[in-house]
Write an enzyme that holds these catalytic residues in place. Structure first.
Site, PDB file in Angstrom:
ATOM      1  N   ASP B  35       0.862  -1.190   0.000  1.00 28.26           N
ATOM      2  CA  ASP B  35       0.000   0.000   0.000  1.00 28.26           C
ATOM      3  C   ASP B  35       0.890   1.230   0.000  1.00 28.26           C
ATOM      4  OD1 ASP B  35       0.600   0.673   2.818  1.00 28.26           O
ATOM      5  OD2 ASP B  35      -0.545  -1.147   3.231  1.00 28.26           O
ATOM      6  N   LYS B  57      -5.236   2.247   0.300  1.00 30.40           N
ATOM      7  CA  LYS B  57      -6.324   3.212   0.257  1.00 30.40           C
ATOM      8  C   LYS B  57      -5.817   4.494  -0.388  1.00 30.40           C
ATOM      9  CE  LYS B  57      -8.228   1.454   4.526  1.00 30.40           C
ATOM     10  NZ  LYS B  57      -8.763   1.777   5.865  1.00 30.40           N
ATOM     11  N   MET B 168      -1.058   9.555  13.061  1.00 29.94           N
ATOM     12  CA  MET B 168      -2.329   9.766  12.367  1.00 29.94           C
ATOM     13  C   MET B 168      -3.230  10.766  13.100  1.00 29.94           C
ATOM     14  SD  MET B 168      -3.023   5.722  11.540  1.00 29.94           S
ATOM     15  CE  MET B 168      -2.563   5.238  13.215  1.00 29.94           C
TER      16      MET B 168
END
Lengths: 251, 251
Positions: B35, B57, B168
């Site tokens: 990813d 994503k 995050m």
């Protein structure tokens, strides 16, 4: 010409867990200062052009103090050498890397840091225990167990509620377990201690925070070891020692 | 013959921060599921024999769900392939590695894990900020800021008193700062946010937990970024970006 200094995180032990940047720094070094926590068995092959200086603390030998290590680093660099300070794990996790960086900067010596795989994360992982797991733990706290913790410390650590990773805590395991339970941690909270993580002879002992200190004493658990406390320990998967069984570990 | 699965921690970004074991796993892979958080720019060179499957994503694209990723891993392994699941950082730090290991084990597929350099430690380090420092901080807590934290969480995190690393968390930085101050953290506690750590364009913004959210909003701080709070931020040394300036970073 002035030399330069590279602090290199050597990872948890196996040579294969050195980074590519670490390998390159070793290969280019004129002088390597290492200790027993760093992967050092094959330094003569990995750094054929380097003078190897053991600055590690050893039982029954007088340890080289941090001030003396800083002096040596700076002296070699001032002599024009490309100096590597090779450390176990990551230089900034209980590695006193910050002090060495500060000493170099104060001396006007160029310094850079190559991060490494930290034993705090990799050693539980090698026992099949993730430090975070969705729906189980969204945080982890890494703490040194070398000096005693206060009841205030234990209270805060229990309230955080995530995974707790204790480094250098085997000698204080009884005090750590009792402190956590006194602070309100359920005695049946899963806990494990992993000795010699990712090295030959890795051994994982799983229990609860109530039972582990007694069990560890009974079977003679010894440092180096990583203690991990929390619901993630239920994931313990007997995956270990993955790298070593795969033939990727040190010979 | 059944295949096997290797979860590989790809580290924080630069190819040179892959481990030797990660490089070997990539070179031997038949299939790599990766990813955008993993170092993937040169996978065709690092894994010339592998089919590359992007399961990341992306903005405006439908993400591949974790259940679907697990299905793909198992399907390729059952087809006899040597499957690598390449992840950013370490597979067990907010990487859902535990879920993938569990899925493989439930399916009877051999699985191993290669730990990686965690961004939680390496990114502050690349900004010259050690997560631990003798006499300053003897612990660090790594927490996901993706979901809001409760006042109880903030209270516990402040009481632990060590370094706080928030992953995050950029989108919630105002809420995080306000929550920590409400829980008793001094507003003048040093804090920093490091964007694109160890990647081209690394930027560090240093302030206090009181000032940082406003400053970050003003200059448009964006993810991916690591937030670090605590006295260790005073060590901020403008060392960054060490690897990239040394020519060790990605081209």
């Amino acid at each position: 010409a002035a030399g330069r200094v590279t602090l290199v995180g050597g990872g948890p032990g196996p040579e294969e867990l050195l980074t590519v940047a670490a390998r390159a720094a070793l290969a280019d070094a004129d002088v390597i200062l290492y200790d027993r926590l760093a992967p050092h068995e094959r330094l003569a092959e990995l750094a054929p052009g380097a003078t190897l200086v053991d600055v590690g603390k050893r039982p029954y030998h007088h340890p080289v103090g941090q001030d003396r290590i800083n002096e040596l680093i700076i002296r070699y660099a001032r002599g024009g050498a490309s100096v590597v300070r090779l450390k176990g794990g990551d230089p900034y996790v209980f590695g006193r890397g910050g002090e060495e960086v500060d000493a170099c900067r104060a001396a006007g010596i160029e310094v850079r840091v190559v991060p490494g795989v930290s034993s705090a994360i990799a050693v539980p992982g090698a026992a099949g225990i993730p430090v975070t797991q969705r729906g189980v733990s969204r945080s982890f706290t890494v703490v040194s167990g070398h000096e005693p913790l206060s009841d205030e410390d234990f209270d805060a650590l229990v309230r955080v509620g995530g995974t707790l990773v204790i480094m250098m805590g085997v000698a204080n395991l009884h005090q750590l377990g009792a402190g956590l339970v006194r602070a309100g941690l359920e005695p049946d909270t899963p806990a494990a201690v992993i000795e010699r993580g990712l090295r030959p002879g890795q051994r994982t002992t799983v229990g609860t925070i109530g039972s582990l200190p007694g069990e560890a004493a009974r079977i003679g658990v010894r440092s180096p070891a990583v203690i991990i406390v929390g619901e993630v320990v239920r994931s313990h998967a007997d995956l270990a020692p993955l790298l070593i069984t795969a033939g990727l570990g040190p010979a």
